[in-house]
Design a protein around this motif. Structure first.
Motif, PDB file in Angstrom:
ATOM      1  N   GLY A 178       0.772  -1.203   0.061  1.00 47.43           N
ATOM      2  CA  GLY A 178       0.004   0.121  -0.088  1.00 47.43           C
ATOM      3  C   GLY A 178       0.657   1.256  -0.095  1.00 47.43           C
ATOM      4  N   ASP A 179       2.032   1.226  -0.169  1.00 47.24           N
ATOM      5  CA  ASP A 179       3.072   2.249  -0.120  1.00 47.24           C
ATOM      6  C   ASP A 179       3.204   2.878  -1.577  1.00 47.24           C
ATOM      7  OD1 ASP A 179       5.080   4.061   0.195  1.00 47.24           O
ATOM      8  OD2 ASP A 179       6.198   2.784   1.461  1.00 47.24           O
ATOM      9  N   ILE A 180       2.470   4.059  -1.779  1.00 48.93           N
ATOM     10  CA  ILE A 180       2.400   4.612  -2.864  1.00 48.93           C
ATOM     11  C   ILE A 180       3.564   5.127  -3.360  1.00 48.93           C
ATOM     12  CG2 ILE A 180       1.402   6.787  -2.183  1.00 48.93           C
ATOM     13  CD1 ILE A 180      -0.434   6.733  -4.804  1.00 48.93           C
ATOM     14  N   VAL A 181       4.379   5.875  -2.191  1.00 45.62           N
ATOM     15  CA  VAL A 181       5.565   6.629  -2.390  1.00 45.62           C
ATOM     16  C   VAL A 181       6.668   5.555  -2.959  1.00 45.62           C
ATOM     17  CG1 VAL A 181       7.273   8.141  -1.499  1.00 45.62           C
ATOM     18  CG2 VAL A 181       4.849   8.377  -0.927  1.00 45.62           C
ATOM     19  N   MET A 182       6.832   4.723  -2.104  1.00 44.60           N
ATOM     20  CA  MET A 182       7.925   3.569  -2.695  1.00 44.60           C
ATOM     21  C   MET A 182       7.576   3.048  -4.237  1.00 44.60           C
ATOM     22  SD  MET A 182       8.851  -0.165  -0.750  1.00 44.60           S
ATOM     23  CE  MET A 182       7.502  -0.766  -1.373  1.00 44.60           C
ATOM     24  N   THR A 183       6.441   2.757  -4.406  1.00 42.77           N
ATOM     25  CA  THR A 183       6.010   2.234  -5.618  1.00 42.77           C
ATOM     26  C   THR A 183       6.283   3.150  -6.737  1.00 42.77           C
ATOM     27  OG1 THR A 183       4.055   1.010  -4.734  1.00 42.77           O
ATOM     28  CG2 THR A 183       4.195   1.255  -7.276  1.00 42.77           C
ATOM     29  N   VAL A 184       5.932   4.534  -6.544  1.00 47.34           N
ATOM     30  CA  VAL A 184       6.455   5.503  -7.747  1.00 47.34           C
ATOM     31  C   VAL A 184       8.029   5.604  -7.702  1.00 47.34           C
ATOM     32  CG1 VAL A 184       6.040   7.807  -8.466  1.00 47.34           C
ATOM     33  CG2 VAL A 184       4.106   6.676  -7.393  1.00 47.34           C
ATOM     34  N   MET A 185       8.529   5.792  -6.651  1.00 44.28           N
ATOM     35  CA  MET A 185      10.109   5.858  -6.688  1.00 44.28           C
ATOM     36  C   MET A 185      10.729   4.828  -7.237  1.00 44.28           C
ATOM     37  SD  MET A 185      10.779   7.772  -2.922  1.00 44.28           S
ATOM     38  CE  MET A 185      12.486   7.889  -3.152  1.00 44.28           C
ATOM     39  N   ARG A 186      10.240   3.720  -7.083  1.00 44.89           N
ATOM     40  CA  ARG A 186      10.833   2.399  -7.747  1.00 44.89           C
ATOM     41  C   ARG A 186      10.633   2.441  -9.189  1.00 44.89           C
ATOM     42  NH1 ARG A 186       9.579  -2.843  -4.258  1.00 44.89           N
ATOM     43  NH2 ARG A 186      11.104  -3.900  -6.076  1.00 44.89           N
ATOM     44  N   ALA A 187       9.856   2.803  -9.838  1.00 43.15           N
ATOM     45  CA  ALA A 187       9.400   3.032 -11.033  1.00 43.15           C
ATOM     46  C   ALA A 187      10.234   4.042 -11.664  1.00 43.15           C
ATOM     47  CB  ALA A 187       7.776   3.245 -11.144  1.00 43.15           C
TER      48      ALA A 187
END
Length: 284
Positions: A178-187
């Motif tokens: 559910g971590d939107i920040v981590m998901t975007v940063m990984r992308a």
């Protein structure tokens, strides 16, 4: 004249469709009822107002089975024509062209249906500044043609394939706890050079997504009042796309919220085939 998409192989498509319709034995009705040397002339017309798409594809079926057929194209893809308009005139070998008729009509009816639907959606948002997009929800194997027809009707294409851009959806975020920040940063860290679009379904997800570097937001299933709130919050920092539950009755209200794009699967998956027929003028 509009050109078919480069990723679409017309020869392969015609081969596959004719194989599906003719089977191993071919058109046994025409072979057993019409003399081998018989010829005919016919007119293909539309029984309703349509946006045209796929006229070249329809021609290819007739030419495949009778390469000597004379075909006069009367409209071009992208044209909008009234009910009763003649689309093409055909003269050739009766057996061959009758065998190609259904494949040609089926394809043209579906593609013109998509183009006509796209035109209706584009017309519904005219003057708002919003652009209508199709989606990847297409009949498997027919995406290139479906999206081509969508363009002929006045809509724009979203991703053709999954490698055209990163679209982070709720399931991608869920897998990351559910971590939107981590998901975007990984992308963003992938060094892929592609735009990163993030799907959000709540207002409180917007700032975290933007802070992590999202290049574009997809506002999923938000009603118009929430969309207006999102537009005001983002204030032009990134393009905004509204999606989810969009149809011809709701799209105008969505467009008037100030979003940049509106995507809907109704263009490609909800378009009814239009009424096009082939009427024989001369038989001998």
């Amino acid at each position: 004249m509009s050109q078919l998409p480069r990723e679409f192989d017309l020869d392969d498509y015609v081969t596959a469709v004719l194989h599906e319709d003719l089977g191993r034995g071919g058109d046994v009705t025409s072979a057993n009822t019409i003399a081998e040397g018989a010829r005919f002339s016919a007119v293909m017309d539309t029984r309703q107002e349509i946006a045209v798409a796929g006229i070249e594809v329809a021609e290819a079926f007739f030419h495949r089975l009778d390469h000597t057929a004379k075909i006069e194209r009367l409209v071009e893809d992208g044209d909008v024509v009234a009910a009763g308009t003649d689309l093409m005139r055909i003269t050739g070998k009766a057996q061959a062209l009758l065998s190609a008729e259904r494949s040609a009509l089926n394809t043209l009816q579906v593609l013109c249906g998509i183009a006509t639907q796209a035109r209706a959606f584009a017309k519904a948002v005219k003057g708002t500044g919003a652009t209508v997009l199709d989606t990847r929800k297409t009949i498997p194997g027919l995406r290139a043609l479906s999206k081509y027809a969508s363009r002929m009707g006045g809509a724009a294409n979203h991703r053709m394939r999954m490698d055209d851009g990163l679209l982070i959806k709720d399931n991608h975020i869920a897998v990351n706890g559910g971590d939107i920040v981590m998901t975007v940063m990984r992308a963003k860290a992938g060094n892929h050079g592609l735009e990163v679009q993030v799907e959000v379904d709540r207002i409180d997800q917007i700032e975290p997504a933007l802070g992590a570097g999202a290049d574009r937001l997809l506002l999923d299933n938000m009603p118009p009042d929430v969309l207006r709130e999102a537009v005001a919050l983002v204030a032009g920092r990134v393009p905004l796309e509204a999606s989810g539950g969009i149809d011809l009755e709701t799209i105008r209200a969505v467009a008037e919220t100030g979003v940049d794009y509106i995507s809907t699967s109704k263009i490609t998956m909800g378009a009814p085939a239009v009424d096009i027929g082939l009427d024989y003028a001369i038989c001998s």
